[in-house]
Design an enzyme around this catalytic site. Structure first.
Site, PDB file in Angstrom:
ATOM      1  N   ASP A  13       0.811  -1.222   0.000  1.00 19.94           N
ATOM      2  CA  ASP A  13       0.000   0.000   0.000  1.00 19.94           C
ATOM      3  C   ASP A  13       0.844   1.271   0.000  1.00 19.94           C
ATOM      4  OD1 ASP A  13      -2.256  -1.631   0.115  1.00 19.94           O
ATOM      5  OD2 ASP A  13      -2.214  -1.668   2.300  1.00 19.94           O
ATOM      6  N   LYS A  16       1.875   2.033  -5.097  1.00 19.85           N
ATOM      7  CA  LYS A  16       2.475   1.450  -6.312  1.00 19.85           C
ATOM      8  C   LYS A  16       1.595   1.705  -7.540  1.00 19.85           C
ATOM      9  CE  LYS A  16       2.491  -2.531  -4.270  1.00 19.85           C
ATOM     10  NZ  LYS A  16       2.096  -2.093  -2.916  1.00 19.85           N
ATOM     11  N   GLY A  40      -4.457  -4.425  -3.771  1.00 19.04           N
ATOM     12  CA  GLY A  40      -5.470  -3.417  -4.101  1.00 19.04           C
ATOM     13  C   GLY A  40      -4.721  -2.172  -4.507  1.00 19.04           C
ATOM     14  N   HIS A  41      -4.714  -1.855  -5.802  1.00 16.34           N
ATOM     15  CA  HIS A  41      -3.937  -0.736  -6.322  1.00 16.34           C
ATOM     16  C   HIS A  41      -4.880   0.348  -6.823  1.00 16.34           C
ATOM     17  CE1 HIS A  41      -0.282  -3.582  -7.140  1.00 16.34           C
ATOM     18  NE2 HIS A  41      -0.666  -3.559  -5.889  1.00 16.34           N
ATOM     19  N   THR A  42      -4.676   1.554  -6.317  1.00 21.54           N
ATOM     20  CA  THR A  42      -5.596   2.641  -6.637  1.00 21.54           C
ATOM     21  C   THR A  42      -4.977   3.597  -7.650  1.00 21.54           C
ATOM     22  OG1 THR A  42      -6.158   2.513  -4.306  1.00 21.54           O
ATOM     23  CG2 THR A  42      -7.151   4.322  -5.553  1.00 21.54           C
ATOM     24  N   THR A 130      -5.600 -11.698   3.846  1.00 27.09           N
ATOM     25  CA  THR A 130      -6.723 -11.038   3.178  1.00 27.09           C
ATOM     26  C   THR A 130      -7.865 -12.029   2.895  1.00 27.09           C
ATOM     27  OG1 THR A 130      -5.725 -11.470   1.035  1.00 27.09           O
ATOM     28  CG2 THR A 130      -5.203  -9.354   2.050  1.00 27.09           C
ATOM     29  N   GLN A 225       2.025  -6.151  -3.103  1.00 28.15           N
ATOM     30  CA  GLN A 225       2.508  -6.271  -1.724  1.00 28.15           C
ATOM     31  C   GLN A 225       3.778  -5.428  -1.542  1.00 28.15           C
ATOM     32  OE1 GLN A 225       1.528  -9.621  -3.332  1.00 28.15           O
ATOM     33  NE2 GLN A 225      -0.393  -8.705  -2.704  1.00 28.15           N
ATOM     34  N   THR A 305      -8.424  -3.648  -0.199  1.00 24.31           N
ATOM     35  CA  THR A 305      -8.991  -4.967  -0.423  1.00 24.31           C
ATOM     36  C   THR A 305      -9.921  -5.383   0.706  1.00 24.31           C
ATOM     37  OG1 THR A 305      -7.093  -5.627  -1.739  1.00 24.31           O
ATOM     38  CG2 THR A 305      -8.365  -7.413  -0.791  1.00 24.31           C
ATOM     39  N   THR A 306      -9.562  -5.040   1.944  1.00 31.56           N
ATOM     40  CA  THR A 306     -10.327  -5.571   3.079  1.00 31.56           C
ATOM     41  C   THR A 306     -11.059  -4.500   3.887  1.00 31.56           C
ATOM     42  OG1 THR A 306      -8.357  -5.367   4.453  1.00 31.56           O
ATOM     43  CG2 THR A 306      -8.720  -7.499   3.395  1.00 31.56           C
ATOM     44  N   LYS A 336       2.655  10.258  -0.686  1.00 29.47           N
ATOM     45  CA  LYS A 336       1.844  10.762   0.432  1.00 29.47           C
ATOM     46  C   LYS A 336       2.582  11.773   1.310  1.00 29.47           C
ATOM     47  CE  LYS A 336      -1.799   8.538   1.786  1.00 29.47           C
ATOM     48  NZ  LYS A 336      -2.802   7.607   2.345  1.00 29.47           N
ATOM     49  N   VAL A 419       2.509  14.236  -4.224  1.00 29.81           N
ATOM     50  CA  VAL A 419       1.946  15.161  -3.235  1.00 29.81           C
ATOM     51  C   VAL A 419       0.419  15.126  -3.219  1.00 29.81           C
ATOM     52  CG1 VAL A 419       3.933  16.720  -3.153  1.00 29.81           C
ATOM     53  CG2 VAL A 419       2.193  17.051  -4.931  1.00 29.81           C
TER      54      VAL A 419
HETATM   55  P1  GDP Z   1      -0.735   0.281  -3.549  1.00 32.78           P
HETATM   56  O1  GDP Z   1      -1.319  -0.993  -3.046  1.00 32.78           O
HETATM   57  O2  GDP Z   1       0.738   0.371  -3.275  1.00 32.78           O
HETATM   58  O3  GDP Z   1      -1.024   0.527  -5.017  1.00 32.78           O
HETATM   59  O4  GDP Z   1      -1.411   1.447  -2.724  1.00 32.78           O
HETATM   60  P2  GDP Z   1      -2.991   1.605  -2.395  1.00 32.78           P
HETATM   61  O5  GDP Z   1      -3.684   2.021  -3.619  1.00 32.78           O
HETATM   62  O6  GDP Z   1      -3.489   0.403  -1.673  1.00 32.78           O
HETATM   63  O7  GDP Z   1      -2.956   2.750  -1.302  1.00 32.78           O
HETATM   64  C1  GDP Z   1      -2.424   4.006  -1.567  1.00 32.78           C
HETATM   65  C2  GDP Z   1      -3.521   5.075  -1.370  1.00 32.78           C
HETATM   66  O8  GDP Z   1      -2.918   6.342  -1.309  1.00 32.78           O
HETATM   67  C3  GDP Z   1      -4.503   5.148  -2.539  1.00 32.78           C
HETATM   68  O9  GDP Z   1      -5.760   5.563  -2.059  1.00 32.78           O
HETATM   69  C4  GDP Z   1      -3.887   6.231  -3.440  1.00 32.78           C
HETATM   70  O10 GDP Z   1      -4.831   6.899  -4.259  1.00 32.78           O
HETATM   71  C5  GDP Z   1      -3.349   7.171  -2.395  1.00 32.78           C
HETATM   72  N1  GDP Z   1      -2.166   7.938  -2.785  1.00 32.78           N
HETATM   73  C6  GDP Z   1      -1.074   7.541  -3.506  1.00 32.78           C
HETATM   74  N2  GDP Z   1      -0.158   8.535  -3.541  1.00 32.78           N
HETATM   75  C7  GDP Z   1      -0.683   9.562  -2.817  1.00 32.78           C
HETATM   76  C8  GDP Z   1      -0.200  10.855  -2.440  1.00 32.78           C
HETATM   77  O11 GDP Z   1       0.911  11.266  -2.756  1.00 32.78           O
HETATM   78  N3  GDP Z   1      -1.024  11.624  -1.656  1.00 32.78           N
HETATM   79  C9  GDP Z   1      -2.252  11.190  -1.255  1.00 32.78           C
HETATM   80  N4  GDP Z   1      -2.987  12.005  -0.500  1.00 32.78           N
HETATM   81  N5  GDP Z   1      -2.736   9.991  -1.597  1.00 32.78           N
HETATM   82  C10 GDP Z   1      -1.954   9.179  -2.348  1.00 32.78           C
HETATM   83  P1  IMO Z   2      -0.873  -4.250  -2.185  1.00 32.41           P
HETATM   84  O1  IMO Z   2      -0.401  -4.798  -3.506  1.00 32.41           O
HETATM   85  C1  IMO Z   2      -0.947  -4.616   2.169  1.00 32.41           C
HETATM   86  C2  IMO Z   2      -0.813  -8.664   3.820  1.00 32.41           C
HETATM   87  C3  IMO Z   2      -2.053  -9.114   4.569  1.00 32.41           C
HETATM   88  C4  IMO Z   2      -1.402 -10.031   5.603  1.00 32.41           C
HETATM   89  C5  IMO Z   2      -0.294 -10.703   4.800  1.00 32.41           C
HETATM   90  C6  IMO Z   2      -0.664 -12.081   4.257  1.00 32.41           C
HETATM   91  O2  IMO Z   2      -2.166  -3.538  -2.243  1.00 32.41           O
HETATM   92  O3  IMO Z   2       0.221  -3.445  -1.534  1.00 32.41           O
HETATM   93  P2  IMO Z   2      -2.205 -12.874   2.229  1.00 32.41           P
HETATM   94  O4  IMO Z   2      -3.671 -12.671   1.980  1.00 32.41           O
HETATM   95  O5  IMO Z   2      -1.318 -12.326   1.157  1.00 32.41           O
HETATM   96  O6  IMO Z   2      -1.874 -14.297   2.562  1.00 32.41           O
HETATM   97  O7  IMO Z   2      -1.916 -12.043   3.580  1.00 32.41           O
HETATM   98  O8  IMO Z   2      -0.002  -9.835   3.725  1.00 32.41           O
HETATM   99  N1  IMO Z   2      -1.058  -8.182   2.431  1.00 32.41           N
HETATM  100  C7  IMO Z   2      -1.058  -6.892   2.081  1.00 32.41           C
HETATM  101  N2  IMO Z   2      -0.932  -5.778   2.836  1.00 32.41           N
HETATM  102  N3  IMO Z   2      -1.054  -4.502   0.825  1.00 32.41           N
HETATM  103  C8  IMO Z   2      -1.164  -5.607   0.057  1.00 32.41           C
HETATM  104  O9  IMO Z   2      -1.154  -5.562  -1.292  1.00 32.41           O
HETATM  105  C9  IMO Z   2      -1.208  -6.882   0.683  1.00 32.41           C
HETATM  106  N4  IMO Z   2      -1.320  -8.147   0.240  1.00 32.41           N
HETATM  107  C10 IMO Z   2      -1.210  -8.940   1.313  1.00 32.41           C
HETATM  108  O10 IMO Z   2      -2.706  -8.025   5.166  1.00 32.41           O
HETATM  109  O11 IMO Z   2      -0.791  -9.262   6.615  1.00 32.41           O
HETATM  110 MG    MG Z   3      -2.878  -1.643  -1.819  1.00 26.84          MG
END
Ligand code: GDP
Ligand code: IMO
Ligand code: MG
Length: 430
Positions: A13, A16, A40-42, A130, A225, A305-306, A336, A419
């Protein structure tokens, strides 16, 4: 032959998806290489927010090709609903744009049931997975009894393989976990049905990507991850069951090492973790609430995701140094940074201490982290909102000092500073 690998340096998270979206503007193809729909990629483009679990985030750009490599585990139900959601949002997804490796493994309802049963049986020692069936699917792969995507192309082989799989799962569910067995026949029909829709997407991803790279196409490997969740290099056993680190990209796409250009380490300006496991710089006070947010904003720290609230802490440069080492990170994308605005002071963990000794990286990596005390450097914070900053000079002095401290401590340049969540909310540095 330029392959850029984008990895998370923390516990997932890191942003990415957001960084992949930035780089995909200049790429020809984007490929997922590990994990499954536990990710879960946003991606935020204007009013639209895409939350992708399985399909590479780069698909949001109309010019890119998308690949799911052999290192990924694929839940067919998630895949089909994600394809549908993307199409409804105006993103074209068809077999000429998306290829799935014949050697990727299938997640079934059996794996989901086993994930639930195993977590329940662990009780207080649960990993906090998850519950997407990830661990049991990779377990079957390593035990050489998994179901590969190639089977979906051949009903005569797929049907008995499914039957054997579900019957084995039922034995485990009943004998080991005293859980209800699954109804096998309807499940076989369901998975044969999925195969009809998914068959056209199955391809030889290793060959396709090698050919693209040989032609000089730019390919992005989209990590899922993060480093500290890597099966070998993470905080074992509180990890996932795959290899999110940069070498996992080569293994999970079927590519040789010579094609790698850059390894981009996506690093959040503070530390988060969802699920159980050690977290040396975790904080529980008002700072944690400030950084997590209330949940009102889409970027607040609740799992994509969760939906679980993420644990929060100060940026840990000890673990970042370690992540740089095991991935060979060549540059950092810092995300961030805007969320740190409004704090009177900000802290960076610069070393760990144990028995009067200070460690830049502890021996034995991220093991027994509870035996160390983090050593912090406290820096002045900044009040100004920074989302509209587009150049280094636009940032408040204290924010610049924070970034310079990070670079000095880890000896890798920060090349991008995010940012805000939207595509344009970024400062690019040369
Ligand atoms: P990932 O799993 O690494 O792709 O990250 P996630 O999508 O799970 O979580 C990152 C969250 O931060 C998402 O809601 C993004 O839209 C948000 N995000 C990413 N970069 C920035 C940033 O620089 N500032 C803010 N405020 N939000 C960000
Ligand atoms: P992204 O790609 C954050 C964590 C779970 C748990 C551990 C094992 O969005 O960054 P699993 O279901 O993989 O067997 O769970 O890994 N986990 C993540 N935490 N971001 C993720 O993916 C994750 N994928 C798995 O919360 O601690
Ligand atoms: Mg994520």
């Amino acid at each position: 032959m330029p392959l850029d690998i984008i990895i998370g340096t923390q516990w997932g998270d890191e942003g990415k998806g957001r960084v992949v979206d930035l780089l995909a503007a200049q790429a020809d193809a984007v490929a997922r290489y590990s994990g499954g729909d536990n990710a879960g990629h946003t991606v935020t483009v204007g009013e639209k927010i895409f939350k992708l679990h399985l399909i590479p985030s780069g698909i949001v750009h109309p010019h890119t090709l998308a690949y799911i490599g052999n290192g990924v585990v694929v839940n067919p139900a998630t895949l089909l609903s994600e394809i549908e959601q993307l199409q409804q949002a105006g993103v074209a997804v068809h077999p000429e744009r998306l290829s799935i490796s014949y050697a990727a493994h299938l997640i079934t309802a059996g794996h989901l049931a086993l994930d639930r049963a195993q977590e329940a049986a662990r009780g207080a020692a649960k990993i906090g997975t998850t519950l997407r069936g990830i661990g049991p699917t990779y377990t079957d792969k390593v035990a050489r009894r998994g179901l590969r995507m190639e089977l979906m192309r051949d009903e005569k082989r797929f049907t008995p393989a499914l039957r054997e799989h579900f019957e084995t799962v039922n034995q485990t569910l009943q004998k080991l976990y005293q859980a209800e067995p699954l109804e096998v026949n309807p499940l076989i029909d369901q998975y044969l049905g999925y195969a009809q829709s998914i068959k056209p997407f199955i391809n030889d991803v290793s060959a396709q990507l090698s050919e693209a790279l040989a032609k000089g196409k730019r390919v992005l490997a989209e990590g899922a991850q993060g480093t500290l969740l890597d099966l070998d290099h993470g905080t074992y056993p509180f990890v996932t069951s795959s290899y999110p680190t940069a070498p996992g990209a080569l293994l999970g796409l079927g590519l040789g090492a010579a094609c790698v250009d850059r390894v981009i380490g996506v690093t959040k300006a503070f530390q988060t973790r969802v699920g159980a496991g050690p977290f040396p710089t975790e904080v529980f006070d008002q700072t944690a609430e400030h950084l997590r947010g209330s949940g009102a904003n889409p970027w607040d720290e609740f799992g994509t995701t969760t939906g679980r609230p993420r644990r929060i802490g100060w940026l840990d440069l000890v673990l970042l140094r370690y992540a740089i080492r095991v991935n060979g990170v060549s540059e950092i994308a810092l995300t961030k940074l805007d969320i740190l605005s409004g704090l009177q002071e900000v802290k960076l963990c610069i070393a760990y201490q144990a028995n009067d000794q200070s460690y830049p990286i502890p021996p034995f990596g991220p093991t027994q982290l509870e035996s160390y005390t983090p050593v912090y450097k406290t820096l002045p914070g900044w009040n100004e909102p920074i989302r509209s900053c587009r150049r280094w000079e636009d940032l408040p002095l204290n924010a610049r000092q924070y970034i310079r401290e990070i670079e000095t401590a880890v000896q890798v340049p920060v090349r991008r500073i995010s940012v805000g969540p939207e595509r344009g909310d970024v400062i690019e540095l040369s």
